[in-house]
Scaffold this motif. Structure first.
Motif, short mmCIF file in Angstrom:
data_model
loop_
_atom_site.label_atom_id
_atom_site.label_comp_id
_atom_site.label_asym_id
_atom_site.label_seq_id
_atom_site.Cartn_x
_atom_site.Cartn_y
_atom_site.Cartn_z
N VAL A 1 -7.44 16.28 -10.22
CA VAL A 1 -6.90 15.12 -9.50
C VAL A 1 -6.83 13.90 -10.43
N ASN A 2 -7.88 13.69 -11.22
CA ASN A 2 -7.88 12.55 -12.14
C ASN A 2 -6.74 12.66 -13.15
N ASP A 3 -6.43 13.89 -13.54
CA ASP A 3 -5.34 14.12 -14.48
C ASP A 3 -3.98 13.89 -13.83
N ALA A 4 -3.86 14.26 -12.55
CA ALA A 4 -2.55 14.24 -11.88
C ALA A 4 -2.20 12.90 -11.25
N LEU A 5 -3.21 12.10 -10.89
CA LEU A 5 -2.95 10.86 -10.16
C LEU A 5 -1.93 9.93 -10.85
N ARG A 27 0.87 -1.19 0.00
CA ARG A 27 0.00 0.00 0.00
C ARG A 27 0.90 1.24 0.00
N LEU A 28 0.73 2.08 -1.00
CA LEU A 28 1.44 3.35 -1.08
C LEU A 28 0.58 4.44 -0.49
N THR A 29 1.14 5.25 0.38
CA THR A 29 0.46 6.44 0.89
C THR A 29 1.21 7.66 0.36
N VAL A 30 0.50 8.48 -0.39
CA VAL A 30 1.14 9.60 -1.09
C VAL A 30 0.50 10.92 -0.65
N GLU A 31 1.35 11.87 -0.25
CA GLU A 31 0.88 13.20 0.15
C GLU A 31 1.47 14.22 -0.81
N VAL A 32 0.59 14.99 -1.45
CA VAL A 32 1.00 15.93 -2.49
C VAL A 32 0.67 17.36 -2.06
N PRO A 33 1.67 18.25 -1.97
CA PRO A 33 1.39 19.67 -1.70
C PRO A 33 0.54 20.24 -2.82
N PHE A 34 -0.36 21.16 -2.47
CA PHE A 34 -1.32 21.63 -3.45
C PHE A 34 -0.66 22.33 -4.64
N ASP A 83 -8.64 21.82 -0.34
CA ASP A 83 -8.41 22.85 -1.36
C ASP A 83 -7.32 23.82 -0.89
N ASN A 84 -6.36 24.03 -1.78
CA ASN A 84 -5.24 24.94 -1.53
C ASN A 84 -4.31 24.46 -0.41
N GLU A 85 -4.44 23.18 -0.02
CA GLU A 85 -3.55 22.65 1.02
C GLU A 85 -2.85 21.37 0.55
N THR A 86 -3.52 20.23 0.61
CA THR A 86 -2.87 18.95 0.25
C THR A 86 -3.86 17.98 -0.40
N LEU A 87 -3.26 17.05 -1.13
CA LEU A 87 -3.97 15.89 -1.66
C LEU A 87 -3.29 14.65 -1.09
N THR A 88 -4.07 13.77 -0.48
CA THR A 88 -3.52 12.53 0.05
C THR A 88 -4.31 11.35 -0.52
N PHE A 89 -3.58 10.36 -1.03
CA PHE A 89 -4.26 9.17 -1.55
C PHE A 89 -3.44 7.94 -1.25
N THR A 90 -4.12 6.79 -1.27
CA THR A 90 -3.44 5.51 -1.12
C THR A 90 -3.63 4.70 -2.40
N ALA A 91 -2.68 3.83 -2.66
CA ALA A 91 -2.77 2.95 -3.83
C ALA A 91 -2.27 1.57 -3.43
N GLU A 92 -3.17 0.60 -3.49
CA GLU A 92 -2.78 -0.79 -3.23
C GLU A 92 -2.54 -1.49 -4.56
N VAL A 93 -1.43 -2.21 -4.65
CA VAL A 93 -1.10 -2.86 -5.91
C VAL A 93 -0.25 -4.10 -5.65
N ASP A 94 -0.44 -5.11 -6.50
CA ASP A 94 0.40 -6.30 -6.43
C ASP A 94 1.78 -5.97 -6.99
N ILE A 95 2.79 -6.59 -6.43
CA ILE A 95 4.16 -6.38 -6.90
C ILE A 95 4.85 -7.73 -7.12
N ARG A 96 5.91 -7.69 -7.93
CA ARG A 96 6.72 -8.88 -8.09
C ARG A 96 7.38 -9.22 -6.75
#
Length: 462
Positions: free
Chosen positions: A68-72, A14-21, A100-113
Motif C-alpha cells: 500500500v505504501n508503494d502504491a499510494l 477531500r479525495l475518496t479513492v477506491e482501488v480494486p485489489f 485483503d483480496n477485495e478493495t483498498l479505500t483511502f482519503t486524501a485531504e489537500v490544499d488546492i489552488r
C-alpha cells in the motif's frame, strides 16, 4: 480505480479513492520481492522464499502495508489528474478500508489552488513620481564621488567632526569584558554614525592617546541589544582632505576630461535610476490594483507555512549573519512583536496572492518563455547572487530549479502585459511611457517567487 472529489472550502478538497485489489498486484509482487531480499529463512535460498512462507513467518499484514505504501503515490496522482486538481503541498492521507483480496479505500485531504477569474484590467490607472533631477541631486552625486577620493593625513590636535580617528574599543556588560567586545585599530569617521551610538560625543575633543567611557546599546555580537559600558581610546587623529572640484578631479574619478562632462554624465545616470524606480513603482501599484479587483482565498496551511518560512529565513540567515536575534532586530526597528507578526502575515499573504494571480495571467494570456529570455534572466540572477553565470546555471540545474526560473520570467511577462494595458501618469499629469518593462516586472513579481508554494505548487506525491 474510482475517485470522488469533495470541496471542503475554496482552497481545500477531500479525495475518496477506491482501488480494486487486482490493481495492487504489481505493488504486492514488489513487496514480496523486497522482503525476500531483506530476510533469511532456513531451508530457502535468499530471494527464493515462497509468498506463503513469508505470510506465515512475517504476517500478511506486513506485506500489505509495504504494498500500500508503494502504491499510494500512484493512485493519489491518478485521482488528482482525474479530478483536474492543482494541489499545493503534501496531502493528509487516511486509509479508511483495506480488505485483503477485495478493495483498498483511502482519503486524501489537500490544499488546492483556488479558481481565479481575471477581470478586465485595461481600466487600471495609477500615479507615479515624475523623473526630475535637480542641480542639487547632481551636486550630491558628485560630492559622494568626491568623498570616495578623499585622502587623510595625521594631525596633532583634538578630533573634530569629519575627522578619521583610529580607536581601540572595549565593551563591558555588568562589569565583565565581553569575549567579542574588544577591538583594536578601528578606523572611524566622526559623524558617520557607522559605529556605536554615543561614540561621536565621546571621541570629539580627544587627541591621540586620550580615552573616554560612554554607555551604548550594542547592535551586534553575543550581547546584542544590551546596554554596555564602552571604553574608547584614540590612537590617531587624521584630517580628511577632499580633492578640488575641477577638470583634474574629473579626469581622476571618471573617463571624462572636464568637470562639466562628468556632471552631465551624473545627471544622465540619475535620470536612468529614477526611470527604473518609476517603472518599478508603476508596476507595484498596477499589481496592487489588480489584486484588489480579485477575490483570492488563501489556503490556511500554505499561509502558515509561508509565515514560518519567512521568520526562519530572517532569524537564521539574515539576522544570524548580522549577529542579531529577533528581539534585538525588533528593538532596532522600533517594532513590537505584534507589529512584526502582522507585517509578516501581510507580506506572506500578498506574496501568495501575487503568485496565484500572475500564474493565472500566464495561463490566460498564454505566455511563453523563450530560451533567450531564460538565459538573460539567468544572467541577471547570477549577477545578483555573486556567482558566475556558469556556477549559477549549474546550481539551478542540480537543484531542479529550472521550472522556477521559467516561472519567474513568465510572471514578469504577464505583469508587463497588464502594465501596458493600464494608464500610468506622473504627479504632473504626464502619461508615462514605460520602456523595457519586462525586466522590471520580473523584479516586482519576485515577491511571489519567494513564496514556498513555488515548490509545493507542482503536483506532489503522497
Amino acid at each position: 480505480m474510482k475517485s470522488a472529489v469533495e470541496n471542503l472550502n475554496p482552497t481545500r478538497v477531500r479525495l475518496t479513492v477506491e482501488v480494486p485489489f487486482e490493481e495492487l498486484k504489481p505493488s504486492l509482487d514488489a513487496a514480496y520481492k523486497k522482503i525476500n531480499q531483506q530476510v533469511t529463512v532456513p531451508g530457502f535460498r535468499k530471494g527464493k522464499i515462497p509468498a506463503r512462507v513469508i505470510d506465515q513467518r512475517f504476517g500478511r499484514g506486513a506485506v500489505l502495508e509495504e504494498a500500500v505504501n508503494d502504491a499510494l503515490p500512484k493512485f493519489y496522482t491518478e485521482a488528482v489528474n482525474e479530478g483536474d486538481l492543482n494541489p499545493l503541498g503534501q496531502p493528509e492521507v487516511d486509509i479508511t478500508d483495506l480488505k485483503d483480496n477485495e478493495t483498498l479505500t483511502f482519503t486524501a485531504e489537500v490544499d488546492i489552488r483556488p479558481a481565479i477569474e481575471i477581470p478586465d484590467y485595461s481600466g487600471i490607472e495609477v500615479e507615479v513620481d515624475p523623473i526630475e533631477v535637480s542641480d542639487e541631486d547632481v551636486d550630491k552625486a558628485v560630492e559622494q564621488l568626491r568623498e570616495r577620493f578623499a585622502s587623510t593625513s595625521p594631525v596633532e590636535r583634538a578630533a573634530a567632526e569629519g575627522d578619521v580617528v583610529t580607536v581601540d574599543l572595549e565593551a563591558k556588560v555588568d562589569g565583565e569584558v565581553l569575549e567579542d567586545g574588544v577591538a583594536q585599530g578601528v578606523s572611524y569617521t566622526i559623524g558617520s554614525g557607522e559605529l556605536l551610538d554615543g561614540i561621536d560625543d565621546a571621541v570629539t575633543g580627544l587627541e591621540a592617546g586620550g580615552e573616554a567611557t560612554f554607555t551604548s546599546e550594542l547592535k551586534g555580537g553575543t550581547a546584542a541589544g544590551k546596554e554596555a559600558e564602552v571604553t574608547v581610546k584614540v590612537t590617531q587623529v587624521a584630517q580628511r582632505e577632499l580633492p578640488e572640484l575641477d577638470d583634474d578631479f574629473a579626469q581622476l574619478a571618471s573617463e571624462f576630461d572636464t568637470l562639466e562632462e562628468m556632471r552631465a554624465d551624473s545627471r544622465k545616470r540619475l535620470e536612468q535610476t529614477k526611470k527604473y524606480d518609476q517603472a518599478t513603482q508603476a508596476q507595484e501599484k498596477v499589481l496592487d490594483e489588480l489584486i484588489g479587483l480579485i477575490e483570492i482565498p488563501v489556503p490556511e496551511k500554505l499561509l502558515a507555512d509561508e509565515i514560518q518560512t519567512r521568520k526562519h529565513n530572517l532569524e537564521h540567515h539574515q539576522l544570524g549573519q548580522m549577529g542579531l536575534d529577533l528581539a534585538g532586530y525588533l528593538k532596532m526597528q522600533g517594532k513590537s512583536e505584534e507589529e512584526f507578526e502582522k507585517e509578516t502575515e501581510e507580506q506572506a499573504t500578498k506574496g501568495i496572492k501575487t503568485q496565484f494571480v500572475l500564474d493565472e495571467l500566464v495561463n490566460k494570456e498564454q505566455v511563453n518563455v523563450g530560451q533567450e529570455e531564460l538565459t538573460e534572466h539567468l544572467m541577471r540572477r547570477a549577477a545578483g547572487s555573486g556567482m558566475s553565470p556558469d556556477q549559477f546555471a549549474q546550481a539551478v540545474v542540480e537543484g531542479g530549479q529550472v521550472p522556477m526560473l521559467v516561472g519567474e520570467v513568465a510572471r514578469g511577462k504577464a505583469l508587463a502585459i497588464v502594465v501596458e494595458a493600464a494608464t500610468v501618469k506622473d504627479t504632473n499629469g504626464e502619461v508615462v511611457d514605460l520602456d523595457d518593462e519586462d525586466e522590471t516586472a520580473e523584479t516586482v513579481s519576485a515577491d511571489a517567487d519567494e513564496v514556498t508554494e513555488d515548490k509545493a505548487a507542482e503536483k506532489t506525491e503522497a
